[in-house]
Write a protein that holds these residues in place. Structure first.
Motif, PDB file in Angstrom:
ATOM      1  N   MET A  87       9.329 -65.316 -25.546  1.00  0.00           N
ATOM      2  CA  MET A  87      10.559 -65.353 -26.281  1.00  0.00           C
ATOM      3  C   MET A  87      11.802 -64.303 -25.301  1.00  0.00           C
ATOM      4  O   MET A  87      12.690 -64.133 -25.377  1.00  0.00           O
ATOM      5  N   SER A  88      11.181 -63.188 -24.966  1.00  0.00           N
ATOM      6  CA  SER A  88      11.169 -61.987 -24.380  1.00  0.00           C
ATOM      7  C   SER A  88      11.776 -62.324 -22.786  1.00  0.00           C
ATOM      8  O   SER A  88      12.703 -61.534 -22.975  1.00  0.00           O
ATOM      9  N   THR A  89      11.192 -62.249 -22.144  1.00  0.00           N
ATOM     10  CA  THR A  89      11.408 -63.222 -21.158  1.00  0.00           C
ATOM     11  C   THR A  89      13.239 -62.587 -21.070  1.00  0.00           C
ATOM     12  O   THR A  89      13.761 -63.415 -20.528  1.00  0.00           O
ATOM     13  N   GLY A 162       5.630 -57.399 -26.679  1.00  0.00           N
ATOM     14  CA  GLY A 162       7.013 -57.769 -26.383  1.00  0.00           C
ATOM     15  C   GLY A 162       7.865 -56.962 -25.639  1.00  0.00           C
ATOM     16  O   GLY A 162       8.778 -57.666 -24.916  1.00  0.00           O
ATOM     17  N   PHE A 163       7.586 -55.855 -26.525  1.00  0.00           N
ATOM     18  CA  PHE A 163       8.296 -54.878 -25.641  1.00  0.00           C
ATOM     19  C   PHE A 163       7.615 -54.994 -23.979  1.00  0.00           C
ATOM     20  O   PHE A 163       9.033 -54.670 -22.908  1.00  0.00           O
ATOM     21  N   ALA A 164       6.807 -54.693 -23.205  1.00  0.00           N
ATOM     22  CA  ALA A 164       6.360 -54.654 -21.660  1.00  0.00           C
ATOM     23  C   ALA A 164       6.864 -56.464 -21.958  1.00  0.00           C
ATOM     24  O   ALA A 164       7.571 -55.381 -20.512  1.00  0.00           O
ATOM     25  N   PHE A 165       6.870 -57.308 -21.730  1.00  0.00           N
ATOM     26  CA  PHE A 165       7.573 -58.310 -21.548  1.00  0.00           C
ATOM     27  C   PHE A 165       8.710 -58.286 -21.482  1.00  0.00           C
ATOM     28  O   PHE A 165      10.144 -58.958 -20.027  1.00  0.00           O
ATOM     29  N   LEU A 166       9.567 -58.390 -21.821  1.00  0.00           N
ATOM     30  CA  LEU A 166      11.023 -57.701 -21.854  1.00  0.00           C
ATOM     31  C   LEU A 166      11.383 -56.910 -20.572  1.00  0.00           C
ATOM     32  O   LEU A 166      12.679 -57.326 -20.272  1.00  0.00           O
ATOM     33  N   ALA A 167      11.122 -55.326 -20.805  1.00  0.00           N
ATOM     34  CA  ALA A 167      11.644 -54.848 -19.987  1.00  0.00           C
ATOM     35  C   ALA A 167      10.493 -55.519 -18.900  1.00  0.00           C
ATOM     36  O   ALA A 167      11.390 -55.889 -17.212  1.00  0.00           O
ATOM     37  N   PHE A 168      10.187 -56.327 -18.244  1.00  0.00           N
ATOM     38  CA  PHE A 168       9.457 -56.817 -16.935  1.00  0.00           C
ATOM     39  C   PHE A 168      11.048 -58.203 -16.560  1.00  0.00           C
ATOM     40  O   PHE A 168      11.326 -58.277 -15.487  1.00  0.00           O
ATOM     41  N   GLY A 169      11.137 -58.819 -18.065  1.00  0.00           N
ATOM     42  CA  GLY A 169      11.913 -59.986 -17.710  1.00  0.00           C
ATOM     43  C   GLY A 169      13.592 -58.936 -17.307  1.00  0.00           C
ATOM     44  O   GLY A 169      14.318 -59.367 -16.355  1.00  0.00           O
ATOM     45  N   LEU A 170      13.853 -57.986 -17.592  1.00  0.00           N
ATOM     46  CA  LEU A 170      15.248 -56.942 -17.507  1.00  0.00           C
ATOM     47  C   LEU A 170      14.759 -56.524 -15.647  1.00  0.00           C
ATOM     48  O   LEU A 170      15.467 -56.702 -14.536  1.00  0.00           O
ATOM     49  N   PHE A 171      13.423 -55.994 -15.191  1.00  0.00           N
ATOM     50  CA  PHE A 171      13.201 -55.820 -13.699  1.00  0.00           C
ATOM     51  C   PHE A 171      13.430 -57.280 -13.026  1.00  0.00           C
ATOM     52  O   PHE A 171      14.440 -57.059 -12.338  1.00  0.00           O
ATOM     53  N   ALA A 172      12.992 -58.247 -13.814  1.00  0.00           N
ATOM     54  CA  ALA A 172      12.841 -59.694 -12.886  1.00  0.00           C
ATOM     55  C   ALA A 172      14.519 -60.129 -12.720  1.00  0.00           C
ATOM     56  O   ALA A 172      14.541 -60.571 -11.154  1.00  0.00           O
ATOM     57  N   ALA A 173      15.480 -59.693 -13.200  1.00  0.00           N
ATOM     58  CA  ALA A 173      16.742 -59.755 -13.186  1.00  0.00           C
ATOM     59  C   ALA A 173      17.248 -58.949 -12.561  1.00  0.00           C
ATOM     60  O   ALA A 173      18.543 -59.261 -11.575  1.00  0.00           O
ATOM     61  N   GLN A 174      16.985 -57.765 -11.764  1.00  0.00           N
ATOM     62  CA  GLN A 174      17.144 -56.761 -11.030  1.00  0.00           C
ATOM     63  C   GLN A 174      16.464 -57.430  -9.346  1.00  0.00           C
ATOM     64  O   GLN A 174      17.433 -57.290  -8.474  1.00  0.00           O
ATOM     65  N   LEU A 175      15.894 -58.329  -9.354  1.00  0.00           N
ATOM     66  CA  LEU A 175      15.267 -58.871  -8.231  1.00  0.00           C
ATOM     67  C   LEU A 175      15.761 -59.652  -7.996  1.00  0.00           C
ATOM     68  O   LEU A 175      16.134 -60.178  -6.102  1.00  0.00           O
ATOM     69  N   PHE A 176      16.169 -60.997  -8.152  1.00  0.00           N
ATOM     70  CA  PHE A 176      16.647 -62.174  -8.164  1.00  0.00           C
ATOM     71  C   PHE A 176      18.265 -62.126  -8.322  1.00  0.00           C
ATOM     72  O   PHE A 176      18.756 -62.155  -8.907  1.00  0.00           O
ATOM     73  N   ARG A 177      18.752 -62.956  -6.921  1.00  0.00           N
ATOM     74  CA  ARG A 177      20.039 -63.167  -6.953  1.00  0.00           C
ATOM     75  C   ARG A 177      20.695 -64.227  -7.656  1.00  0.00           C
ATOM     76  O   ARG A 177      21.637 -65.042  -9.143  1.00  0.00           O
ATOM     77  N   THR A 178      19.327 -65.949  -8.883  1.00  0.00           N
ATOM     78  CA  THR A 178      19.596 -66.734  -9.415  1.00  0.00           C
ATOM     79  C   THR A 178      18.654 -65.841 -10.851  1.00  0.00           C
ATOM     80  O   THR A 178      17.998 -66.040 -11.106  1.00  0.00           O
ATOM     81  N   SER A 179      19.174 -67.316 -12.458  1.00  0.00           N
ATOM     82  CA  SER A 179      18.319 -66.746 -13.467  1.00  0.00           C
ATOM     83  C   SER A 179      17.358 -67.625 -13.269  1.00  0.00           C
ATOM     84  O   SER A 179      15.660 -67.141 -13.688  1.00  0.00           O
ATOM     85  N   ARG A 180      17.798 -68.811 -12.719  1.00  0.00           N
ATOM     86  CA  ARG A 180      16.081 -69.045 -12.264  1.00  0.00           C
ATOM     87  C   ARG A 180      15.358 -69.082 -11.720  1.00  0.00           C
ATOM     88  O   ARG A 180      13.921 -68.846 -11.921  1.00  0.00           O
ATOM     89  N   GLY A 181      15.114 -68.069 -10.212  1.00  0.00           N
ATOM     90  CA  GLY A 181      14.767 -66.857  -9.894  1.00  0.00           C
ATOM     91  C   GLY A 181      13.908 -65.447 -10.514  1.00  0.00           C
ATOM     92  O   GLY A 181      12.829 -66.300 -10.670  1.00  0.00           O
ATOM     93  N   ALA A 182      14.673 -65.933 -11.769  1.00  0.00           N
ATOM     94  CA  ALA A 182      14.042 -64.417 -13.181  1.00  0.00           C
ATOM     95  C   ALA A 182      13.559 -64.798 -13.786  1.00  0.00           C
ATOM     96  O   ALA A 182      12.258 -64.201 -13.912  1.00  0.00           O
ATOM     97  N   ASN A 183      13.787 -65.958 -14.493  1.00  0.00           N
ATOM     98  CA  ASN A 183      13.132 -66.634 -15.842  1.00  0.00           C
ATOM     99  C   ASN A 183      11.517 -67.374 -14.754  1.00  0.00           C
ATOM    100  O   ASN A 183      10.441 -67.096 -15.612  1.00  0.00           O
ATOM    101  N   SER A 184      11.189 -68.367 -13.425  1.00  0.00           N
ATOM    102  CA  SER A 184      10.532 -68.285 -12.837  1.00  0.00           C
ATOM    103  C   SER A 184       9.032 -66.619 -12.916  1.00  0.00           C
ATOM    104  O   SER A 184       7.809 -67.127 -12.955  1.00  0.00           O
TER     105      SER A 184
END
Length: 536
Positions: A87-89, A162-184
């Motif tokens: 849910m958080s990511t 959940g906070f930890a997973f939320l933070a990682f999801g935000l970080f993944a969004a900085q890494l990848f150009r697409t939401s699909r890559g960040a979600n994966s």
């Protein structure tokens, strides 16, 4: 506040389904635990078998005694924390990288909000969602009669992980150009956290009475592991939660630093350069539909292979476990609604999970068709001599193919794993039939997703995931939780045939097959005159 209200309003349905759904599942699961394992001797036997075999700990948690709360924490926490992590990511990526991908973030950044305020609103939104999840979970636990102290510790562990997973999801969004890559990447991180915690539990040191386990070091690498270290209802120690809290704070600080200097639409990892010329696969609209779904197929097939291997390679362990604790066989039979043998029941339960994975893969194929339409790329294809009906039919065919591949790969993995069984010759036919039995239900979900796409295109993504998620809970958990028959029967998964030595009843499977094919036909035929609906 305006941006925060916008996020809350936009997610009001999705987050309600996640948070309330997890809380209701917690309450129902607790009731089932108390009714199935109400006696202390039953719990001692289960914990003894789990610690002796160790593999069971990978899927459960850290044993910490036989009291009501401690035993429930062992059975349920890791799995609920996994759901909270997803849910958080998803929330983090949806309001960051997805907004950039759609071009909306640039429009917001051009206002007084700037670069940082939208990210701040997303962080606050995610924090509030996890606090609500932890609070409702604690209230659900208290409603079953558990004491408030341990219940709120459980809820706090859910919130902080959940906070930890939320933070990682935000970080993944900085890494990848697409939401699909960040979600994966985010989903991989959540699953890895669950697996590391499981490995740490399985490799831990048991107590002499076989009622407690001290986890090994891999659990210290997982936010879910730190949640378990709180020892809810026994130690009630909140100190371990400081580690994932610090992890979340550090990662969010890094996200803000990157967000302040990164260009809109850019990413830390450059996208892979495409080929100068298209290969033969992309010479047709069907080839394009196939190519767009290959990464989806690979991810879900990997899950099917892992599940298939576990379904048969653990058969000897489960046989011994069922001998020592007959309640295990009773629970498995309740899950599948059949008086099958222990091996047949175990294979059927695991392949019902394979069926869920294959159905999710099929749903994602339908969602991909909607994404192509929303992004405007479908219009380019339909501007050629490719009619709408043929275009959607090709996506349906791709959906059928990916279902077959996921099921076939899991069946091959199950055959390989059967080499460890006492009687592989008798187990292999069960594996093949159990894999085939999932096909009808998967076709239903593929047809339903495409039908929603044909009539309510903008509802395709939430409706697709909601339907398969609710059906999975009802089909797998419903019988165990003693839900009403009419409610369980709403799930196509519940009607999947169950291989049994006494014969397999395919009546429900044939009905599901007919319904799935019918839904697909109606969806494809309805597409011939529908206007395109670009945009979100």
């Amino acid at each position: 506040m305006v941006l925060l209200r916008q996020r809350i309003r936009r997610d009001r349905l999705q987050l309600t389904l996640w948070i309330v759904g997890i809380a209701v599942l917690t309450y129902a699961s607790m009731s089932a635990v108390f009714s199935t394992y109400g006696e202390e001797q039953d719990r001692r036997e289960i914990l003894g078998v789990a610690i002796a075999t160790r593999t069971i700990l990978v899927f459960r948690g850290t044993p910490n005694g036989v009291d009501d709360g401690a035993f429930a924490f062992f059975l349920l926490f890791a799995w609920l924390a996994l759901m909270g992590g997803l849910m958080s990511t998803f929330l983090a990526v949806r309001h960051t990288r997805k907004e950039e991908e759609e071009g909306r973030a640039e429009a917001v950044a051009a206002t007084a909000a700037g670069r940082i305020l939208p990210t701040t609103a997303t962080v606050v939104h995610g924090v509030l969602a996890n606090v609500a999840l932890g609070l409702l979970t604690a209230l659900a636990l208290m409603a079953t009669g558990l004491e408030p102290g341990g219940s709120f510790v459980w809820g706090a562990a859910m919130t902080v992980s959940g906070f930890a997973f939320l933070a990682f999801g935000l970080f993944a969004a900085q890494l990848f150009r697409t939401s699909r890559g960040a979600n994966s990447l985010s989903v991989t991180f959540v699953l890895a956290a669950y697996l590391l915690r499981g490995i740490g539990d399985a490799a831990g040191t048991p107590s002499e009475d076989l009622l407690h386990v001290t986890p090994a070091w891999p659990s210290w690498l997982s936010p879910i592991g730190y949640g378990q270290f709180t020892g809810a209802y026994v130690e009630n120690d909140l100190t371990p939660l400081l580690i994932p809290l610090a992890f979340a704070a550090a990662l969010i600080g890094l996200v803000f630093a990157l967000q302040s200097v990164r260009d809109q639409g850019a990413s830390l990892l450059a996208g892979r350069a495409g080929r100068a010329t298209a290969g033969p696969v992309l010479s047709s609209s069907f080839g394009l539909a196939w190519r767009l779904n290959t990464s989806i197929l690979l991810a879900w097939t990997a899950g099917g292979i892992a599940t298939g291997l576990l379904a048969t390679s653990l058969s000897s362990v489960v046989n011994q476990a069922a001998t020592d604790a007959p309640q295990i066989l009773e629970t498995l039979r309740n899950a599948i609604g059949s008086e099958a043998s222990i091996e047949e029941a175990f294979v059927a339960v695991f392949y019902s999970i394979v069926g869920i994975l294959a159905a999710c893969c099929a749903v994602q194929v339908g969602i991909r068709a909607r994404q192509e339409e929303a992004h405007g790329t479908a219009e380019l294809v339909l501007g050629t001599p490719v009619p709408r009906l043929r275009w959607l039919l090709e996506y349906w065919v791709v959906g059928v193919i990916v279902i077959v591949i996921v099921l076939a790969a899991s069946a091959l993995a199950g055959i390989v794993g059967a080499g460890n069984a006492a009687d592989p010759e008798s187990l292999i036919p069960n594996v093949l039939e159990a894999a085939l039995a999932q096909l009808p239900a998967c076709l239903v979900f593929l047809g339903l997703t495409l039908l929603v796409f044909a009539f309510l295109p903008r509802a395709t993504i939430p409706a697709g995931w909601t339907v398969v998620g609710v059906a999975a809970i009802l089909g797998v958990w419903g019988p165990i939780l003693q839900a009403p028959d009419w409610l369980v029967n709403l799930s196509p998964f519940h009607h999947s045939p169950v291989p049994s030595g006494g014969g397999t009843d395919w009546t429900g499977g044939f009905w599901m097959l007919a319904i799935g094919l019918g839904l697909g036909a109606v969806a494809v035929w309805s597409m011939r005159r529908r206007e395109l609906a670009p945009g979100g």
